[in-house]
Design an enzyme around this catalytic site. Structure first.
Site, PDB file in Angstrom:
ATOM      1  N   ASP A  61       0.860  -1.175   0.000  1.00 36.63           N
ATOM      2  CA  ASP A  61       0.000   0.000   0.000  1.00 36.63           C
ATOM      3  C   ASP A  61       0.905   1.235   0.000  1.00 36.63           C
ATOM      4  O   ASP A  61       2.118   1.119   0.210  1.00 36.63           O
ATOM      5  CB  ASP A  61      -0.883  -0.046   1.256  1.00 36.63           C
ATOM      6  CG  ASP A  61      -1.934   1.049   1.249  1.00 36.63           C
ATOM      7  OD1 ASP A  61      -2.303   1.494   0.158  1.00 36.63           O
ATOM      8  OD2 ASP A  61      -2.361   1.450   2.340  1.00 36.63           O
TER       9      ASP A  61
ATOM     10  N   THR B 256      -0.172   4.739   1.520  1.00 36.55           N
ATOM     11  CA  THR B 256      -0.363   5.525   2.740  1.00 36.55           C
ATOM     12  C   THR B 256      -0.109   4.689   3.982  1.00 36.55           C
ATOM     13  O   THR B 256      -0.717   3.647   4.182  1.00 36.55           O
ATOM     14  CB  THR B 256      -1.796   6.098   2.792  1.00 36.55           C
ATOM     15  OG1 THR B 256      -2.035   6.825   1.596  1.00 36.55           O
ATOM     16  CG2 THR B 256      -1.971   7.004   3.993  1.00 36.55           C
TER      17      THR B 256
ATOM     18  N   ASP C 120      -1.647  -1.530   6.140  1.00 34.77           N
ATOM     19  CA  ASP C 120      -1.923  -1.133   7.522  1.00 34.77           C
ATOM     20  C   ASP C 120      -3.379  -0.799   7.792  1.00 34.77           C
ATOM     21  O   ASP C 120      -3.749  -0.541   8.937  1.00 34.77           O
ATOM     22  CB  ASP C 120      -1.060   0.074   7.901  1.00 34.77           C
ATOM     23  CG  ASP C 120      -1.481   1.344   7.166  1.00 34.77           C
ATOM     24  OD1 ASP C 120      -2.109   1.222   6.091  1.00 34.77           O
ATOM     25  OD2 ASP C 120      -1.195   2.447   7.667  1.00 34.77           O
TER      26      ASP C 120
END
Length: 847
Positions: A530, A532, A730
């Site tokens: 990912d 961000t 996350d």
């Protein structure tokens, strides 16, 4: 009127839904209002998982309400949506719509048994301790097999594993709360005893080769027997018992071979001393039948020495868990009505206010409410530099306060603390089996019977072709074969490396859920990440609010804040932080909805407000003006993230955010690419921002505008093409992809759902941790292969050597005593090689 409390009307901010009964395990869905295909219950937002778990713990089929004994034949909701309410038939629960379950005498009986057996356990759970940590403390001081032959079964004393026969290892606990492990002390006593009596037996037996012992043969035999008795029946008796148990249960192991060899040598010697006339004169030496009491004593003494060395090495491999358990203090400074009092840690509850003084260990997880300090978090994250902490910052149990004094609010206690989770994961992972161990397990099952067969064949081969001393040579070599064989070296090869390696990872902020994932990590050739929070800091700041004609900054900020007060996205925090600088009251919102991968929507003062991507606005037939698009593209080319805001049918402007790329991301990307791991960035952000980040980090392949199911499908596609895929993320929206990947890697700074869906958790939340996990995996796999290679080679060459296969060519025969020494050292060498993993420097990353 629409019921917004009905399960079908609940909206997940992340657009991820699951069945609270977990009928399909970790499977999730991406649309609201659906039912579970198994139990018919409405799916609920993934964010409500904790609430449903608490409800299931409060009422469960093992703790049925007392009045159910009067309602046999009626039906109840397994989720207890309406507490203890019952129904006349399976009409479905009116709340969750799940199928009802009938109350039967059998169900009540099971509940009664479970309740009677769980009093102490439930009482401890109510004190806030999680089940596995509870088990760790409940079982503290008990013993388990380091090869986990019987899973998690524990014993009250070191009786030896009934399957493999090995010494059991004590489960560590808090110092002072349990008795010290007596295994080492007992083995030392037995070794010293064996040594004291073995030396004179050896001198009596072998001394005649160099000097006259001055006593008759019969007297010498009696003295040797008397001196052998304490060695065999006291010091080494535990080895004989393990051998006997192995034959009794037919779980043949190393001790089966030792006991068989020792028993043969001892019985032969007794018979030769008492009934010498039964033996052919060809085997006599100077008119005496040879005795093997010295072999019995020396072999037992060497095996006890090997057990002693093993026990000492086992103690070192268990140090990781013991060190982690010692991080937590036993007491805390509780503030009550303005006064400080020192209380046991078990009495601390969520919401309590605690004072942490300079040098104190932080007792529980929580946040600072007054004061500031620096905190040494190296024992959790592996990073040596202390972290500055101020009001509202989170602190973790087990970390050490610096020079400041602060007050903190306890938020997670007992089972919920990060330290408890670490202990749980290390403990579980250490007990799991890696796929590479399957080969050793298969070999071990046939190993002992095969060795016994080789021993029998050795005896008969020597008896037939051995010449003048064929009986003695056959006997001695058959015993040597039994003694030298070491199935323990095979069995220990993987568990020892795993125990040390997983502990090493925990000390460096890498939590490993199971052994398989650690082995798989070395085979990963594609990493999907990912953007961000993984490659970037995950803490975006609001840089600019751009207004279009007939709009103003204040209106845009108020609308954006009203929308974001219900969202958990990192961008929301940046908006709310800016809003609270100037305002305190939010606009009222209705019909809030998170549209996964696009943005958020709500009704404000009767008008529809949208905040998100251009695709979100297009979905509601709102067109972004060309001049605004061009300005946005310029921002995105600077790696900015942009969210449009519309109100009614009009685009009021956009909000521009920046999220710094982590300093370590480039180093991690370069290392992984150099080591033939393809990096693919998949982000929900726009094409221009994704391109800018990818270009800065040197990532060749990326996908922008991705929804959760897009990541899931890409992983499936790569796996179908033969790739081994790791996923690093996350957020809640990463949970499905983390669960699907071969190795799911979550950032410890992310959501609980993401962490639960992964196999490896990086506590620091840094993608450089992926590199460390890769290095650890490679070193661990190499260490296991070294152990297995040594164990196989040792047995492949040792057994033929002991059987006398080289005697016709080189005149080499192996004494049973030398065989015993070699067997003991083989297991010890495997353990010592495993301990070398502690010296691996995971912070030394060379490009």
């Amino acid at each position: 009127m629409e019921n917004h409390n009905h399960p079908s009307a609940k909206i997940s901010p992340s657009s991820v839904y699951y069945c609270p009964m977990e009928c399909e395990g970790e499977k999730v869905y991406f649309a609201p209002g659906k039912r579970c295909p198994v139990c018919n219950m409405f799916l609920v937002p993934i964010e409500e998982r904790a609430d449903y778990q608490n409800k299931k713990n409060a009422f469960s089929k093992t703790h049925l309400p007392d009045n159910f004994s009067e309602k046999i034949g009626e039906y109840f909701c397994p989720m207890f949506c309406e507490s203890d309410k019952t129904y006349g038939s399976d009409s479905g629960c009116p709340v969750c719509h799940m199928h009802l379950e009938q109350i039967t005498p059998e169900l009540l009986s099971e509940s009664s048994v479970e309740n009677s057996n769980s009093g102490t356990h439930e009482q401890l759970k109510s004190d806030g301790l999680k089940q596995l940590v509870l088990e760790q403390q409940h079982n503290a001081g008990k013993y388990y097999c380091p090869m986990f032959c019987e899973g998690d079964k524990v014993y009250d004393s070191n009786v030896g594993c009934p399957v493999c026969g090995m010494d059991l290892v004590q489960i560590p606990g808090k110092p002072g709360e349990i008795s010290e492990d007596k295994t080492l002390e007992n083995l030392k006593k037995k070794f010293i005893t064996a040594l004291i009596f073995t030396v004179p037996v050896f001198i009596l037996s072998m001394g005649g080769m160099f000097f006259d012992v001055g006593i008759s043969g019969r007297t010498q035999g009696i003295l040797e027997l008397i001196l052998t008795i304490p060695v065999l029946f006291y010091a080494g008796w535990f080895l004989m018992k393990r051998g006997w148990n192995s034959f009794k249960t037919w779980n043949l192991n190393m001790f089966s071979l030792i006991a068989l060899g020792i028993a043969a040598a001892f019985v032969f010697s007794i018979a030769a001393m008492v009934f010498p006339q039964l033996f052919p004169h060809e085997i006599s030496h100077d008119g005496r039948i040879p005795l093997y009491f010295e072999a019995v004593c020396v072999i037992l003494t060497l095996v006890i020495l090997g057990q002693l060395m093993e026990a000492a090495a086992h103690k070192k491999t268990g140090n990781a868990i013991k060190e982690l358990m010692n991080l937590s203090p036993s007491e805390a400074n509780l503030i009550v009505d303005g006064h400080e009092q020192k209380v046991p840690l078990s009495e601390i509850k969520s919401g309590d206010v605690l004072r942490v003084k300079p040098g104190d260990k932080i007792p529980v997880d929580g946040k600072i409410i007054e004061g500031e300090s620096t905190v040494d978090e190296s024992m959790i994250t592996g990073e040596p530099i202390p972290t500055e902490k101020k009001t509202a910052d989170q602190v973790t149990s087990g970390t050490i306060n610096g020079n400041g004094v602060f007050l903190m609010e306890a938020q997670k206690v007992g089972n919920e603390t990060l330290l408890a989770q670490i202990i749980k994961m290390v403990n579980e992972a250490s007990r799991s089996k890696a796929p590479i161990q399957k080969l050793a397990d298969k070999v071990s099952k046939v190993f002992v019977p095969a060795v016994i067969a080789v021993s029998v064949l050795t005896f008969f081969a020597w008896f037939i072709f051995g010449g003048e001393n064929r009986l003695i040579l056959g006997f001695v070599n058959a015993v040597a074969v039994l003694i030298i064989a070491c199935p323990c070296a095979l069995g220990l090869a993987t568990p020892m490396s795993l125990t040390v390696g997983i502990g090493k990872g925990a000390k460096n902020g890498i939590l490993i859920r199971n052994a398989e994932s650690l082995e798989q990590m070395a085979k990963v050739n594609v990493l999907i990440t990912d953007k961000t929070g993984t490659l970037t800091e995950g803490k975006p700041s609001l840089d600019e609010i751009y207004t279009s004609e007939n709009s103003d900054r204040t209106l845009i900020l108020k609308l954006a804040a009203a929308l974001n007060q219900n969202s958990e996205h990192p961008l929301s925090e940046a908006v709310l932080k800016e809003f609270k600088k100037e305002h305190t009251v939010f606009e009222n919102t209705e019909n809030f909805e998170n549209i996964s991968g696009k943005g958020i929507k709500a009704t404000i003062n009767g008008e529809t407000a949208l905040l998100g991507t251009e695709a979100l606005l297009n979905q509601f037939s709102i067109t972004v003006p060309e001049n605004l698009k061009n300005i946005v593209i310029g921002k995105q080319d600077e790696a900015r993230t942009v969210s449009y805001l519309s109100y009614g049918k009009k685009v009021l402007g956009f909000l521009s955010f920046s999220d710094k790329i982590k300093k370590t991301s480039r180093l991690a990307v370069e290392y992984l690419q150099k080591n033939k791991v393809e990096i693919i960035m998949m982000t929900g952000d726009n094409e221009h921002t994704a391109n800018a980040v990818a270009a800065e980090l040197g990532i060749q392949k990326y996908f922008a505008g991705q929804l959760p199911q897009d990541k899931l499908e890409e992983i499936k596609k790569l796996q179908q093409s033969g790739k081994t895929v790791a996923m690093a993320g996350d957020g809640i929206n990463d949970a499905p992809a983390l669960a699907q990947s071969d190795v799911g890697i979550s950032m410890g700074t992310g959501t609980d759902v993401a962490i639960e869906s992964s196999e490896i958790t990086l506590l620091k939340g840094d993608i450089l941790g992926v590199v460390k996990a890769r290095i650890l995996s490679e070193k661990l796999l190499g260490n296991i292969k070294q152990n297995l290679f040594f164990a196989f080679v040792y047995n492949v060459f040792g057994i033929p050597l002991a059987s006398g296969l080289l005697y016709p060519f080189f005149g080499i025969l192996l004494s049973p005593m030398i065989a015993a020494a070699a067997m003991s050292l083989s297991s010890v060498s495997v353990i010592l090689n495993s301990l070398r993993l502690n010296k691996v420097d995971l912070n030394k990353i060379n490009n």
